[in-house]
Each structure stands twice: as C-alpha cells, then as structure tokens.
Scaffold this motif. Structure first.
Motif, short mmCIF file in Angstrom:
data_model
loop_
_atom_site.label_atom_id
_atom_site.label_comp_id
_atom_site.label_asym_id
_atom_site.label_seq_id
_atom_site.Cartn_x
_atom_site.Cartn_y
_atom_site.Cartn_z
N LEU A 156 0.83 -1.21 0.00
CA LEU A 156 0.00 0.00 0.00
C LEU A 156 0.86 1.26 0.00
CD1 LEU A 156 -2.58 -1.19 2.66
CD2 LEU A 156 -2.94 -1.00 0.20
N HIS A 157 0.67 2.08 -1.01
CA HIS A 157 1.30 3.40 -1.07
C HIS A 157 0.20 4.46 -1.08
CE1 HIS A 157 5.58 2.26 -1.92
NE2 HIS A 157 4.96 1.11 -2.08
N GLY A 158 0.62 5.72 -1.00
CA GLY A 158 -0.36 6.79 -1.04
C GLY A 158 0.33 8.09 -1.40
N GLY A 159 -0.41 9.04 -1.92
CA GLY A 159 0.21 10.32 -2.28
C GLY A 159 0.75 11.03 -1.06
N SER A 160 -0.11 11.17 -0.05
CA SER A 160 0.27 11.80 1.22
C SER A 160 1.10 13.06 1.03
CB SER A 160 0.97 10.78 2.12
OG SER A 160 0.06 9.77 2.49
N GLN A 161 2.34 13.08 1.53
CA GLN A 161 3.12 14.31 1.51
C GLN A 161 3.58 14.70 0.11
OE1 GLN A 161 6.32 14.53 4.28
NE2 GLN A 161 5.21 13.50 5.91
N SER A 162 3.63 13.74 -0.83
CA SER A 162 4.32 13.97 -2.09
C SER A 162 3.42 14.45 -3.23
CB SER A 162 5.01 12.68 -2.55
OG SER A 162 5.84 12.18 -1.52
N GLU A 163 2.19 13.95 -3.31
CA GLU A 163 1.40 14.19 -4.51
C GLU A 163 -0.06 13.85 -4.24
OE1 GLU A 163 3.07 11.43 -7.30
OE2 GLU A 163 2.98 9.82 -5.84
N THR A 164 -0.92 14.32 -5.17
CA THR A 164 -2.32 13.93 -5.15
C THR A 164 -2.50 12.72 -6.04
OG1 THR A 164 -2.96 16.23 -4.85
CG2 THR A 164 -4.66 14.72 -5.62
N MET A 165 -3.22 11.71 -5.55
CA MET A 165 -3.37 10.48 -6.34
C MET A 165 -4.81 10.06 -6.41
SD MET A 165 -0.21 8.09 -5.11
CE MET A 165 -0.37 7.00 -6.53
N THR A 166 -5.15 9.39 -7.52
CA THR A 166 -6.42 8.70 -7.61
C THR A 166 -6.16 7.23 -7.29
OG1 THR A 166 -8.37 8.43 -9.00
CG2 THR A 166 -6.25 8.05 -10.05
N PRO A 167 -7.13 6.51 -6.72
CA PRO A 167 -6.87 5.10 -6.42
C PRO A 167 -6.47 4.32 -7.68
CG PRO A 167 -8.85 5.83 -5.32
CD PRO A 167 -8.43 6.95 -6.24
N LEU A 168 -5.39 3.58 -7.60
CA LEU A 168 -4.92 2.78 -8.73
C LEU A 168 -4.11 1.61 -8.21
CD1 LEU A 168 -1.62 3.35 -9.28
CD2 LEU A 168 -2.54 5.56 -9.93
N ILE A 169 -3.94 0.63 -9.10
CA ILE A 169 -3.14 -0.55 -8.77
C ILE A 169 -2.06 -0.72 -9.83
CG2 ILE A 169 -3.13 -3.07 -8.54
CD1 ILE A 169 -6.05 -2.88 -7.65
N PHE A 170 -0.81 -0.79 -9.40
CA PHE A 170 0.26 -1.24 -10.27
C PHE A 170 0.35 -2.76 -10.16
CE2 PHE A 170 1.86 3.11 -9.36
CZ PHE A 170 2.10 3.53 -10.66
N TYR A 171 0.35 -3.45 -11.29
CA TYR A 171 0.59 -4.89 -11.25
C TYR A 171 1.81 -5.17 -12.12
CZ TYR A 171 -1.68 -5.13 -15.82
OH TYR A 171 -1.99 -4.95 -17.15
N PRO A 172 2.66 -6.12 -11.70
CA PRO A 172 3.93 -6.33 -12.39
C PRO A 172 3.79 -7.03 -13.73
CG PRO A 172 3.70 -7.88 -10.59
CD PRO A 172 2.52 -6.97 -10.51
N ASP A 173 4.55 -6.56 -14.70
CA ASP A 173 4.70 -7.24 -15.98
C ASP A 173 6.01 -8.02 -15.91
OD1 ASP A 173 4.83 -8.06 -18.60
OD2 ASP A 173 5.71 -6.18 -19.28
N ALA A 174 5.92 -9.30 -15.58
CA ALA A 174 7.12 -10.12 -15.43
C ALA A 174 6.77 -11.56 -15.77
CB ALA A 174 7.64 -10.02 -13.99
N PRO A 175 7.73 -12.30 -16.34
CA PRO A 175 7.45 -13.68 -16.76
C PRO A 175 6.89 -14.52 -15.61
CG PRO A 175 9.61 -12.98 -17.55
CD PRO A 175 9.12 -11.89 -16.64
N GLY A 176 5.81 -15.22 -15.87
CA GLY A 176 5.23 -16.12 -14.88
C GLY A 176 4.41 -15.44 -13.81
#
Ligand SMILES: [Zn+2]
Length: 204
Positions: A156-176
């Motif tokens: 879990l990450h969040g914009g907090s002190q650094s930036e404004t964010m909309t809810p999103l999910i990064f998912y990895p592009d990696a073999p398997g």
C-alpha cells in the motif's frame, strides 16, 4: 493441517495473532527503531515491525500486505490495522501477513519516504547493497524470511506528503507473474490498473 511457522512463531489453523516482528540489527551502530520505548532498547536493538498474522482455518494461498514502505504515505497504516481487526480466521482459507508499518523509524522520525538511518528506499534496489545497514537489512529480511512464504504481495502506497493520487493498482509485468497478478488486481474494487515494468522493486 499443520501449524504455520513464520519468523520463529507458530500459529495453529484458525489463529490470529498481533505481534511485533524483529529484524536483527546486531553490529549496526545506528540500527534499531525510533519511537516509544526505543530508548530502553539501546541503539543496537532489533528493528521492530508491528504485524498481525492470520492462519486461516482452511488451506489456501498466502498474502503479504505491507504499509509504510514509504513512511510519509500514511493512509496504508490505518487501512492495514482496520483490515487486521476485521478479518476472521475461522472464515478464511489461506494465510495473511499484515505489516502495519514497515518503515517504523521513518514513521516516527517524520521521514517523507526513506529509511532515515541510511537513506534506503525500501521500494527499490533489490537485492539490497551491503552498505545500507538498516534499510538494506530490512530488505534482506524480506527476501529471506517473508517472500519465500508468500504467493501475493499487496503493497500500500499513497500520495500523502508527495502528490495527489487517484486510487490505482500497479501490477507487475514479469514472466510467470503477469496473468495471476492482473487477475488478482481485477478482483479488487479499483478501476485504474497500470502495468508496471519496474525490475528492482520489492514486488519483483
Ligand atoms: Zn510510495
């Protein structure tokens, strides 16, 4: 079904336990957590990470949930604490490791993101370089003690002190990994999914 062995602890099926996991910091002059009680442990104490471990009543996958990898991104901390309180092991299949606040010294020290003792970014640079003696040891502990046990990592990450964010999910592009990670991301109630090609993050 066997008991679950993790970080020197043993949990029966159907058991939930709130605890503190300890990352050894022997020989590290500036190691050890900052925060209430830290003065009693001295400056070479273990690095303490508050956690809840849940061993579901039935077998299944193991999920690791982490908050405060970046210590100024606060919203994940209460999210993990509330989730830990709500989950009922009697109704669960599989196991969950919830780390309430990983970068505890950064959290108590008001660091925006990095481990303050050595400037290590727990989100990058795996495997960790030897000279990073506090953050690097936390990263090495992840690789040694936790990641071999888990099927999924939800960080879990969040914009907090650094930036404004909309809810999103990064998912990895990696073999398997991509197909299962995308399927897991789609199961969540978040519309924006971003394929991530990063190769040195802790989600790798
Ligand atoms: Zn972050």
């Amino acid at each position: 079904m066997n008991d679950w062995q993790l970080c020197g602890l043993s949990l029966r099926p159907g058991e939930k336990r709130q605890t503190v996991l300890r990352v050894p910091m022997e020989g590290t002059p500036n190691g050890g957590s900052i925060g209430p009680g830290s003065e009693k442990r001295g400056r070479e104490g273990d690095y303490e990470i508050p956690a809840t471990l849940i061993n579901g009543a039935r077998p299944g996958k193991t999920l690791l949930v982490t908050a405060s990898i970046h210590s100024g991104e606060y919203v994940g901390v209460p999210a993990v604490i509330r989730t830990a309180a709500e989950l009922d092991p009697a109704k669960m299949s599989g196991r969950v490791i919830l780390l309430h606040c990983v970068n505890t010294s950064g959290f108590w020290g008001l660091s925006p993101a990095l481990v303050p003792e050595d400037g290590y970014n727990l989100n990058h640079g795996y495997p960790p370089p030897a000279e990073k003696r506090v953050g690097g040891r936390i990263a090495a502990w992840f690789l040694r003690e936790l990641l071999p046990q888990v099927d999924f990592l939800f960080d879990l990450h969040g914009g907090s002190q650094s930036e404004t964010m909309t809810p999103l999910i990064f998912y990895p592009d990696a073999p398997g990994v991509t197909a299962e990670a995308l399927a897991a991301a789609k199961a969540l109630d978040v519309e924006t999914l971003v394929e991530c090609e990063g190769r040195d993050g802790e989600y790798r």
